[in-house]
Design a protein around this motif. Structure first.
Motif, PDB file in Angstrom:
ATOM      1  N   TYR A  58      -1.719   4.622   7.603  1.00  0.00           N
ATOM      2  CA  TYR A  58      -1.449   3.155   7.718  1.00  0.00           C
ATOM      3  C   TYR A  58      -0.218   2.734   7.147  1.00  0.00           C
TER       4      TYR A  58
ATOM      5  N   PHE B  11      -2.154   1.465  15.393  1.00  0.00           N
ATOM      6  CA  PHE B  11      -3.666   1.252  15.370  1.00  0.00           C
ATOM      7  C   PHE B  11      -3.929  -0.010  16.236  1.00  0.00           C
TER       8      PHE B  11
ATOM      9  N   ILE C 167      -3.751   0.802  19.525  1.00  0.00           N
ATOM     10  CA  ILE C 167      -5.149   1.674  20.159  1.00  0.00           C
ATOM     11  C   ILE C 167      -6.209   0.619  20.408  1.00  0.00           C
TER      12      ILE C 167
ATOM     13  N   TYR D 170     -10.522   2.738  24.032  1.00  0.00           N
ATOM     14  CA  TYR D 170     -10.965   2.206  23.016  1.00  0.00           C
ATOM     15  C   TYR D 170     -11.840   1.148  22.962  1.00  0.00           C
TER      16      TYR D 170
ATOM     17  N   GLY E 138     -15.272  -2.726  12.051  1.00  0.00           N
ATOM     18  CA  GLY E 138     -14.416  -1.812  12.577  1.00  0.00           C
ATOM     19  C   GLY E 138     -14.765  -0.438  12.546  1.00  0.00           C
ATOM     20  N   SER E 139     -16.148  -0.169  11.978  1.00  0.00           N
ATOM     21  CA  SER E 139     -16.866   1.265  11.775  1.00  0.00           C
ATOM     22  C   SER E 139     -15.682   1.814  10.798  1.00  0.00           C
ATOM     23  N   THR E 140     -14.751   1.297  10.126  1.00  0.00           N
ATOM     24  CA  THR E 140     -14.133   2.075   9.080  1.00  0.00           C
ATOM     25  C   THR E 140     -14.701   2.796   8.146  1.00  0.00           C
TER      26      THR E 140
ATOM     27  N   ASN F  10     -14.543   6.514   8.454  1.00  0.00           N
ATOM     28  CA  ASN F  10     -13.586   7.531   8.256  1.00  0.00           C
ATOM     29  C   ASN F  10     -13.688   7.994   6.586  1.00  0.00           C
TER      30      ASN F  10
ATOM     31  N   TYR G  74     -10.741   8.589  21.740  1.00  0.00           N
ATOM     32  CA  TYR G  74      -9.846   9.374  20.850  1.00  0.00           C
ATOM     33  C   TYR G  74      -8.614  10.203  21.687  1.00  0.00           C
TER      34      TYR G  74
ATOM     35  N   THR H 258      -3.155   7.262  20.720  1.00  0.00           N
ATOM     36  CA  THR H 258      -3.815   7.903  19.523  1.00  0.00           C
ATOM     37  C   THR H 258      -2.963   9.057  19.079  1.00  0.00           C
TER      38      THR H 258
ATOM     39  N   PHE I  49      -0.195   8.053  17.171  1.00  0.00           N
ATOM     40  CA  PHE I  49      -0.591   7.491  15.852  1.00  0.00           C
ATOM     41  C   PHE I  49      -0.954   8.726  14.917  1.00  0.00           C
TER      42      PHE I  49
ATOM     43  N   GLU J 119      -8.424  13.525  10.247  1.00  0.00           N
ATOM     44  CA  GLU J 119      -9.443  12.351  10.319  1.00  0.00           C
ATOM     45  C   GLU J 119     -10.806  12.773  10.510  1.00  0.00           C
TER      46      GLU J 119
ATOM     47  N   SER K 151     -14.228  10.336  12.112  1.00  0.00           N
ATOM     48  CA  SER K 151     -15.050   9.097  12.750  1.00  0.00           C
ATOM     49  C   SER K 151     -16.229   9.245  12.824  1.00  0.00           C
TER      50      SER K 151
HETATM   51  C1  AVI Z   1      -9.822   2.535  11.599  1.00  0.00           C
HETATM   52  N1  AVI Z   1     -10.840   3.405  12.057  1.00  0.00           N
HETATM   53  C2  AVI Z   1     -12.032   2.887  12.187  1.00  0.00           C
HETATM   54  C3  AVI Z   1     -10.408   4.110  13.532  1.00  0.00           C
HETATM   55  C4  AVI Z   1     -11.609   5.057  13.894  1.00  0.00           C
HETATM   56  O1  AVI Z   1     -12.134   4.585  15.263  1.00  0.00           O
HETATM   57  O2  AVI Z   1     -11.980   5.898  13.441  1.00  0.00           O
HETATM   58  C5  AVI Z   1      -9.204   4.726  13.280  1.00  0.00           C
HETATM   59  C6  AVI Z   1      -8.715   5.495  14.684  1.00  0.00           C
HETATM   60  N2  AVI Z   1      -8.420   6.893  14.669  1.00  0.00           N
HETATM   61  C7  AVI Z   1      -7.927   7.035  15.846  1.00  0.00           C
HETATM   62  N3  AVI Z   1      -8.230   6.109  16.718  1.00  0.00           N
HETATM   63  C8  AVI Z   1      -8.841   5.119  15.946  1.00  0.00           C
END
Ligand code: AVI
Length: 328
Positions: free
Chosen positions: A38, A46, A49, A55, A161-163, A166, A206, A213, A216, A280, A282
């Motif tokens: 970020y 983002f 996205i 998404y 956001g379901s952050t 992560n 994704y 994405t 990103f 990452e 999720s």
């Molecule tokens: C911020 N977060 C919740 C997003 C997710 O869906 O995990 C980040 C993201 N990575 C790829 N697409 C979105």
């Protein structure tokens, strides 16, 4: 008052980016921390996205906040001091503040001064009756809150956001425990969680067709090259995101497209062709998985709202009551 909101500066320590990257590249399998996605460009990507047709989380969570605002407000109660972990585009915050009964104050907690100022100023302009009290801090640690000039009834932590997904499970428990401290005795937390569903739907989210994405994910390399002088070749890696069914999570990697050596801070790291570097995760949640997680942080679910397809959920959490017979 725009532009000069007083910020409570808790002096968050600057990240040691090079140290984190060196540790990640020395690990097996190699990994890079997703928190470095970020930068300014990464935040723009983002945002893009969240507007892609595949998404679904942002779109559904916004609709859910709109549809269930009255019920959320009734469950939360009047005169909340809303504390948001991180600061996004403000779209969700706006819906929440609009729905709540007489919210007293709004505190975004954010480690980036520019992101904090931008979101705090925007909300301050829009919600004249809500005192905006931004805090510059790392929200993964308990944060002492600034006192609003009008007394609040309780604290509502907002983490959309379901952050949460992560973070690793261990980190998530630590974060929820920090929220538990921040919310105090009578407070609550409203958390957005992405739910388990058809893996094809999740994988598409994704791997959007427009490649936003992928851009990103690759921007992470550009950001590191700029900030720590590494030489990670953007054409040497490709974005891969796959759903790991047993773990209920999307795992995103950067696949090395050839045998190559990269240099970071004078240290060299060899990549084999096809090698996957973890960038990452999720997490997607079932009710059982989420309830077990929050229980480990001394919290429990008091209300749950899902969209009609059960793709995304909002959960209201409160502290567990103290034991009936505390040990002497
Ligand atoms: C911020 N977060 C919740 C997003 C997710 O869906 O995990 C980040 C993201 N990575 C790829 N697409 C979105």
């Amino acid at each position: 008052m725009s532009g000069d909101l007083p910020i409570t500066d808790l002096h968050p320590t600057p990240d040691d980016i090079a140290g984190d990257v060196l540790r990640g590249l020395a690990a097996t399998p190699k990994r890079l921390p997703s928190k470095y996605f970020y930068d300014r460009r990464g935040s723009e990507l983002f945002e893009a996205i969240t507007r892609q047709p595949e998404y679904y989380p942002t779109r559904i969570e916004l609709a859910l906040l709109e549809a269930r605002g009255t019920q959320v407000a009734a469950a939360v109660g009047p005169r909340a001091h809303v504390v948001e972990y991180g600061s996004g585009s403000g779209r969700k915050t706006r819906l929440l503040l609009d729905a709540l009964d007489d919210p007293v104050a709004y505190t975004p907690i954010e480690i980036s001064r520019s992101a904090l100022t931008a979101s705090a100023d925007r909300l301050d302009r829009e919600f004249g009756d809500v005192e905006v009290l931004p805090v510059l801090a790392d929200f993964t640690c308990p944060v002492p809150l600034p006192a609003p000039s009008r007394a609040a009834g309780h604290v509502l932590v907002f983490f959309p956001g379901s952050t949460l997904g992560n973070f690793t499970r261990e980190e998530s428990v630590r974060l929820l425990a920090a929220m538990r401290d921040t919310m105090g005795e009578r407070g609550s937390a409203l958390i957005g969680i992405d739910l388990e569903k058809d893996p094809a739907v999740i994988e598409a989210a994704y791997n959007d067709a427009a490649g936003v994405t992928a851009a990103f994910t690759l921007n992470l390399l550009a950001r590191l090259n700029r900030d720590i002088g590494s030489d990670l070749a953007l054409d040497g890696f490709a974005h891969r995101a796959r759903y790991v069914r047993d773990e209920g999570r999307i795992v995103t990697t950067l696949e090395s497209l050839r045998q190559q050596v990269v240099t970071v801070d004078g240290r060299r790291f060899a990549f084999a062709a096809g090698e996957q570097m973890h960038v990452e995760q999720s997490q997607k949640y079932s009710d059982a998985r989420f309830e077990a997680l929050v229980r480990d942080a001394g919290l429990h679910v008091v209300e749950r709202w899902n969209d009609p397809l059960d793709w995304f959920g909002l959960r209201l959490l409160r502290r567990d009551p103290p034991p009936a017979n505390p040990p002497p």
